[in-house]
Design an enzyme around this catalytic site. Structure first.
Site, PDB file in Angstrom:
ATOM      1  N   GLU A 168      70.850  65.682 -36.476  1.00 51.71           N
ATOM      2  CA  GLU A 168      69.429  65.477 -36.777  1.00 51.71           C
ATOM      3  C   GLU A 168      69.003  64.080 -36.354  1.00 51.71           C
ATOM      4  OE1 GLU A 168      68.771  66.399 -40.891  1.00 51.71           O
ATOM      5  OE2 GLU A 168      69.420  68.468 -40.632  1.00 51.71           O
ATOM      6  N   PHE A 189      71.879  66.687 -47.594  1.00 47.50           N
ATOM      7  CA  PHE A 189      72.712  67.875 -47.369  1.00 47.50           C
ATOM      8  C   PHE A 189      71.924  69.120 -47.742  1.00 47.50           C
ATOM      9  CE2 PHE A 189      76.828  70.138 -47.665  1.00 47.50           C
ATOM     10  CZ  PHE A 189      77.480  69.565 -46.601  1.00 47.50           C
ATOM     11  N   HIS A 190      70.904  69.426 -46.946  1.00 48.65           N
ATOM     12  CA  HIS A 190      70.072  70.603 -47.209  1.00 48.65           C
ATOM     13  C   HIS A 190      70.712  71.835 -46.576  1.00 48.65           C
ATOM     14  CE1 HIS A 190      68.397  70.342 -43.105  1.00 48.65           C
ATOM     15  NE2 HIS A 190      68.414  69.029 -43.298  1.00 48.65           N
ATOM     16  N   ILE A 191      69.979  72.929 -46.447  1.00 49.79           N
ATOM     17  CA  ILE A 191      70.558  74.213 -46.027  1.00 49.79           C
ATOM     18  C   ILE A 191      71.202  74.161 -44.641  1.00 49.79           C
ATOM     19  CG2 ILE A 191      68.382  75.158 -45.146  1.00 49.79           C
ATOM     20  CD1 ILE A 191      71.132  77.140 -46.956  1.00 49.79           C
TER      21      ILE A 191
END
Length: 90
Positions: free
Chosen positions: A89, A14-16
């Protein structure tokens, strides 16, 4: 109140970018929405990128999406689907 569990699917966690997509989706709903990592008492306001980023969620983390308000079921369903999709992604 309505809630559902979801598992972080994307490799980078859960990155930017996922946090941004998640919060952008969350603000489309009137309900108050919280994200809670399983096994902790920590909660984050789903409409705040900064709050979401502080959770440090990695691939495989199970989260509880809780919503309270007039569109709570739709909010939870769409946000859970977004998480389970891996945020697009590859």
């Amino acid at each position: 109140m309505y809630a559902q569990k979801a598992t972080i699917q994307n490799e980078a966690g859960f990155h930017i970018r996922p946090a941004q997509l998640f919060s952008e989706k969350a603000v489309q709903f009137q309900s108050t929405i919280l994200l809670k990592p399983e096994g902790t008492t920590t909660t984050a306001d789903a409409k705040s990128i900064l709050n979401l980023m502080t959770l440090g969620l990695e691939k495989g983390a199970v989260v509880l999406i809780e919503a309270d308000g007039p569109d709570e079921q739709e909010a939870v369903a769409q946000l859970a689907a977004l998480i389970e999709s891996g945020f697009g992604e590859a």
